[in-house]
Scaffold this active site. Sequence first.
Site, PDB file in Angstrom:
ATOM      1  N   HIS A 509      -1.100 -17.252  12.650  1.00  0.00           N
ATOM      2  CA  HIS A 509      -0.846 -16.766  11.259  1.00  0.00           C
ATOM      3  C   HIS A 509       0.446 -16.246  11.073  1.00  0.00           C
ATOM      4  O   HIS A 509       0.728 -15.247  10.685  1.00  0.00           O
ATOM      5  CB  HIS A 509      -1.942 -15.769  10.779  1.00  0.00           C
ATOM      6  CG  HIS A 509      -3.205 -16.380  10.619  1.00  0.00           C
ATOM      7  ND1 HIS A 509      -4.432 -15.649  10.201  1.00  0.00           N
ATOM      8  CD2 HIS A 509      -3.636 -17.649  10.623  1.00  0.00           C
ATOM      9  CE1 HIS A 509      -5.386 -16.361  10.278  1.00  0.00           C
ATOM     10  NE2 HIS A 509      -5.108 -17.609  10.423  1.00  0.00           N
TER      11      HIS A 509
HETATM   12  C1  FAD Z   1      -4.656 -23.866  15.420  1.00  0.00           C
HETATM   13  C2  FAD Z   1      -4.595 -23.259  14.017  1.00  0.00           C
HETATM   14  C3  FAD Z   1      -5.547 -22.896  13.623  1.00  0.00           C
HETATM   15  C4  FAD Z   1      -5.379 -22.189  12.017  1.00  0.00           C
HETATM   16  N1  FAD Z   1      -6.571 -21.871  11.214  1.00  0.00           N
HETATM   17  C5  FAD Z   1      -6.450 -21.517  10.223  1.00  0.00           C
HETATM   18  C6  FAD Z   1      -7.691 -21.098   9.448  1.00  0.00           C
HETATM   19  O1  FAD Z   1      -8.719 -21.532   9.870  1.00  0.00           O
HETATM   20  N2  FAD Z   1      -7.475 -21.029   8.099  1.00  0.00           N
HETATM   21  C7  FAD Z   1      -6.334 -20.642   7.694  1.00  0.00           C
HETATM   22  O2  FAD Z   1      -6.157 -20.130   6.372  1.00  0.00           O
HETATM   23  N3  FAD Z   1      -5.084 -20.688   8.104  1.00  0.00           N
HETATM   24  C8  FAD Z   1      -5.313 -21.243   9.479  1.00  0.00           C
HETATM   25  N4  FAD Z   1      -4.209 -21.459  10.409  1.00  0.00           N
HETATM   26  C9  FAD Z   1      -2.928 -21.139   9.407  1.00  0.00           C
HETATM   27  C10 FAD Z   1      -2.351 -22.099   8.544  1.00  0.00           C
HETATM   28  O3  FAD Z   1      -3.038 -23.560   8.995  1.00  0.00           O
HETATM   29  C11 FAD Z   1      -1.098 -21.876   8.395  1.00  0.00           C
HETATM   30  O4  FAD Z   1      -0.798 -20.641   7.833  1.00  0.00           O
HETATM   31  C12 FAD Z   1      -0.422 -22.922   7.163  1.00  0.00           C
HETATM   32  O5  FAD Z   1      -0.828 -24.145   7.377  1.00  0.00           O
HETATM   33  C13 FAD Z   1       0.979 -22.687   6.866  1.00  0.00           C
HETATM   34  O6  FAD Z   1       1.486 -23.480   5.958  1.00  0.00           O
HETATM   35  P1  FAD Z   1       2.999 -23.964   5.855  1.00  0.00           P
HETATM   36  O7  FAD Z   1       2.997 -24.906   4.629  1.00  0.00           O
HETATM   37  O8  FAD Z   1       3.798 -22.784   5.715  1.00  0.00           O
HETATM   38  O9  FAD Z   1       3.144 -24.647   7.384  1.00  0.00           O
HETATM   39  P2  FAD Z   1       2.597 -26.138   8.002  1.00  0.00           P
HETATM   40  O10 FAD Z   1       1.127 -26.305   7.331  1.00  0.00           O
HETATM   41  O11 FAD Z   1       2.596 -25.714   9.451  1.00  0.00           O
HETATM   42  O12 FAD Z   1       3.414 -27.143   7.665  1.00  0.00           O
HETATM   43  C14 FAD Z   1       4.896 -27.106   8.165  1.00  0.00           C
HETATM   44  C15 FAD Z   1       5.094 -28.950   8.080  1.00  0.00           C
HETATM   45  O13 FAD Z   1       6.421 -28.969   8.168  1.00  0.00           O
HETATM   46  C16 FAD Z   1       6.871 -29.615   9.241  1.00  0.00           C
HETATM   47  N5  FAD Z   1       8.114 -29.764   9.763  1.00  0.00           N
HETATM   48  C17 FAD Z   1       8.595 -28.649  10.731  1.00  0.00           C
HETATM   49  N6  FAD Z   1       9.809 -28.709  11.121  1.00  0.00           N
HETATM   50  C18 FAD Z   1      10.298 -29.836  10.518  1.00  0.00           C
HETATM   51  C19 FAD Z   1      11.595 -30.443  10.321  1.00  0.00           C
HETATM   52  N7  FAD Z   1      12.588 -29.873  11.224  1.00  0.00           N
HETATM   53  N8  FAD Z   1      11.797 -31.571   9.715  1.00  0.00           N
HETATM   54  C20 FAD Z   1      10.745 -32.106   9.169  1.00  0.00           C
HETATM   55  N9  FAD Z   1       9.291 -31.601   8.929  1.00  0.00           N
HETATM   56  C21 FAD Z   1       9.409 -30.459   9.578  1.00  0.00           C
HETATM   57  C22 FAD Z   1       5.665 -29.756  10.309  1.00  0.00           C
HETATM   58  O14 FAD Z   1       5.438 -31.158  11.127  1.00  0.00           O
HETATM   59  C23 FAD Z   1       4.452 -29.423   9.393  1.00  0.00           C
HETATM   60  O15 FAD Z   1       3.975 -30.723   8.888  1.00  0.00           O
HETATM   61  C24 FAD Z   1      -4.172 -21.941  11.403  1.00  0.00           C
HETATM   62  C25 FAD Z   1      -3.117 -22.541  12.066  1.00  0.00           C
HETATM   63  C26 FAD Z   1      -3.236 -23.351  13.149  1.00  0.00           C
HETATM   64  C27 FAD Z   1      -1.844 -23.652  13.947  1.00  0.00           C
END
Ligand code: FAD
Length: 580
Positions: A509
Amino acid sequence: MAPAAMTSFVLVFTSVLVVRLSQAGSENSRPGGGNYDFVIVGGGAAGCTLANRLSEIARWKVLLLEAGGEEPEWSQVPAYSSYTLTPESHIDWGFRTAPSPLSCGGVGCVYPRGKTLGGSTAINGMFYVRGSRQDYDDWRSLGNDGWGYDDVLGYFKKSERNGNRTLAATRYHGTGGTLDVNVFKYQDVNTRAIIDALVQYGLPERDLNGEYIIGAAITQMISFNGARRSTNQAFLREARKRSNLEVITMAHVSRVLIRNRNQAYGVEYLKDGITYRVFATKEVILSAGSICTPQILQLSGIGPADVLKPFGIKVVADLPVGENLQDHVCSTTVTCKVPRTSQMPNITSQFNDFLDYIYRREGPLTATGSLQIAAFFRPENTTNDDAVPYMEFTFAPTTPEGNLPFCYYDRIYFVGILQKPLSKGYVRINSTDPFQPPIIQPNYFEEDQDMRRMVEGIHYALDIIQTPALQNLGFEVDMEPISGCENYTWGTDDYFRCGIMMTTRTNYHPVTTCKMGPKSDPTTVVDSQLKVHSILNLRVIDASIMPTMISGHTMAPSIMIAEKGADMLKHDWGEDKIKN
Ligand SMILES: Cc1cc2nc3c(=O)[nH]c(=O)nc-3n(C[C@H](O)[C@H](O)[C@H](O)COP(=O)(O)OP(=O)(O)OC[C@H]3O[C@@H](n4cnc5c(N)ncnc54)[C@H](O)[C@@H]3O)c2cc1C
Ligand SMILES: *[C@@H]1O[C@H](CO)[C@@H](O)[C@H](O)[C@H]1NC(C)=O
Ligand SMILES: *[C@@H]1O[C@H](CO)[C@@H](O)[C@H](O)[C@H]1NC(C)=O
Ligand SMILES: *[C@@H]1O[C@H](CO)[C@@H](O)[C@H](O)[C@H]1NC(C)=O
Ligand SMILES: *[C@@H]1O[C@H](CO)[C@@H](O)[C@H](O)[C@H]1NC(C)=O
Ligand SMILES: *[C@@H]1O[C@H](CO)[C@@H](O)[C@H](O)[C@H]1NC(C)=O
C-alpha cells in the site's frame, strides 16, 4: 502425494485453464501520433476508472497509455492470485526495496506492482475496504476541502455494484456502478473458525465499509460469480467500444512534455524501441501509481532539486515528489499450523475442484483460502468503535511445499499490519533511463515506535490462536525458529523483533509520494484539485496523492480518487451538466 508432483499437477491445471479461458483481448497496438483532449498515463485502479469517466463525454478524445499488456484471463481465478507475484509473472514490475538494516532481512523486500491493464487491481488481494471516517476527515483538516468522509462517500458508492441486498439498503453502499463488490461464495472450515475466534476475542463482526471499521468480517471483494473484477474489467472493457477512447498497451511513458517553463502539453513514450510523442490539448493526467508517477515526474524535471541535479536533469519545479513514502508494513513472524484442518488436496479433489470451477464457477478456486478475512483492532485500552484502528490482521495461507493456489495450504500466517506507521521513506530515480527502476526506500521501523507496535501485534495474534474456536480445531503456533533468529529465545520480545526484521513484508500500500495539500505546505505536490503545484495542465490522479495513510486497503480509495478527479475535470472543462 509428493510436493513436487502436486505442484506440477497444479501447473498442468493452470495451463489448461489458461488455454481454455484465454480469448485474446482486442490488442490495440496502433501507436497514436496525434492530438487528444486528455492523455492518461497508466491503466491501473485510477487510470481505468478515469478513462471510462472522461470518455463518457463523446466529444472529448481520450488516450490511455499503459506500460503493460492486456490483462491475462488466468489471473481472474481468485485462488490463482498466488501466481501473479511469482518471478515468472509478466504482469508485475518486479521491484525491490533498497536494503536497510532494520527490515526485510537486511536485503530489501520484494515490492510487487501490477504491470498490465488493470494495474495492481489485476494482481491484488481484491479486498474492498475503504478506510475509516476519521481518515478522510483528517485529509480535509490538512487543508483539502472536499475530501472529508461525507464528501467522498458518494464517490465510493458511485462505482459500486454491491450484490448484497441488505448492505445495499444501507446508506453506505451503491448498486448503480460497474465495480462488482461481493464476498466470495466459498469459505473453508478454517476461515469460518477464524471469524468465530475474532468474535470470541471481542471484535464485533460487521460491514467494515459501514459506520465503523473496528471489527472483523469475511471481506467484501472486487469479485463477481467466482472471478476477479479488476478495474480493467469493471471500467475499461465496455468503454473501449467508444470511438473517442484510444488505449495503447506496451507503451512506457518516459516523461511529460513541458513548454513555456510550466505548461504540460503531452508525453513521450517508448513502444517496441521507438519513441513517440502525443499531445494533450487540455490536460495530461498521471495515474502510474505511487512508485512510477514520482519516477515520471522526476524524469520530467519535477522533483526535489537535490535529487534531480546529480543526473543533470533541468529543474522545472522543485517539489517533494517521491518523498513522504508511507506503506502498511507487516511481517510473517507468527505462523500457525492447521494439521487437523489442512487444505492440502489430493489429486482427486484437485481435479474435482478444477472441474467445479470450469463448469460451475464453484468450489475452493473461487476464493483465496483464509485470505478473505480482515480484522481491525482498537488502540490499546480504548473501547470506542469510532476509534482509528492501529492494527489490522489478515490470515494468509501458506505451505512449505511451494507456491500453490491460495486455497491449498496447511499453515496460516497471522499477519499483523501496522495501520498508522510513523516511518517515512522515499522514491527517487537512480538513472535517467526510464526503464531503470527507481530507488524505493520505505525506511520501515526507522521510528522505533513502529517496531514496538508490531511486537504488540504479535501478542494479539498469539492470543487469537488461544481462543476456543481455534484450539478446538487444533491450531498450533509453529515454534520453528525463524532463520536468523535462532539465538533468541522463542516468545521473548527480542525474538519477535528479530522475526519482524527478518520476515518484513509490505501489505502493498505505498501512498503519499505526491501528497495533496495547500501549496503553503512544503511537503505537498498537488493541490486539492489534484493539480501539480506551479505547473499548468498537469494532474496526478492515483494512490500517490493521499495526504496521509488511511486504515485498511488502498484500492477502493484509489478508485474513489479517480471518480472524484473525473468530476473535477468535467467541471473545469465545462462538462459538469451530465448526469452522474
Ligand atoms: C500484490 C498486491 C496486493 C494488493 N492487495 C490489495 C487488496 O487486497 N486491497 C486493496 O485495497 N489494495 C490492494 N493492493 C493495493 C492496490 O491494488 C493499489 O493501492 C491500487 O491499485 C493503486 O492504484 P493506482 O491507480 O495508484 O496504481 P496501479 O493500480 O498500480 O496502476 C498503475 C498503472 O500504471 C502503469 N504504469 C506505471 N508506470 C508507467 C509508465 N511509465 N508508462 C505507462 N504506464 C505505466 C502500471 O503498469 C499500472 O498499470 C494490493 C497491491 C498489490 C501489488
Ligand atoms: C449480506 O450482508 C449481511 C451483513 O453483512 C450478512 O449478514 C448477510 O449474510 C449477507 N447476505 C448474503 C446473501 O450474503
Ligand atoms: C481425497 O480428498 C478428498 C477430500 O478431502 C477425500 O474425500 C478423498 O477420500 C481423498 N481421496 C483419496 C484417494 O485419498
Ligand atoms: C493500558 O492499560 C494498562 C493497564 O492499566 C497499562 O499498563 C498500559 O500502559 C496501558 N496502555 C496504554 C497504551 O495506555
Ligand atoms: C542504483 O544503480 C546502481 C548503479 O547502476 C546499482 O548498482 C544499484 O543497485 C541501484 N540501486 C537500486 C536500489 O536499484
Ligand atoms: C548465534 O550464536 C553463535 C554462537 O555464539 C554465533 O556463532 C552465531 O553467529 C550467532 N548467530 C546469529 C544469527 O547471530
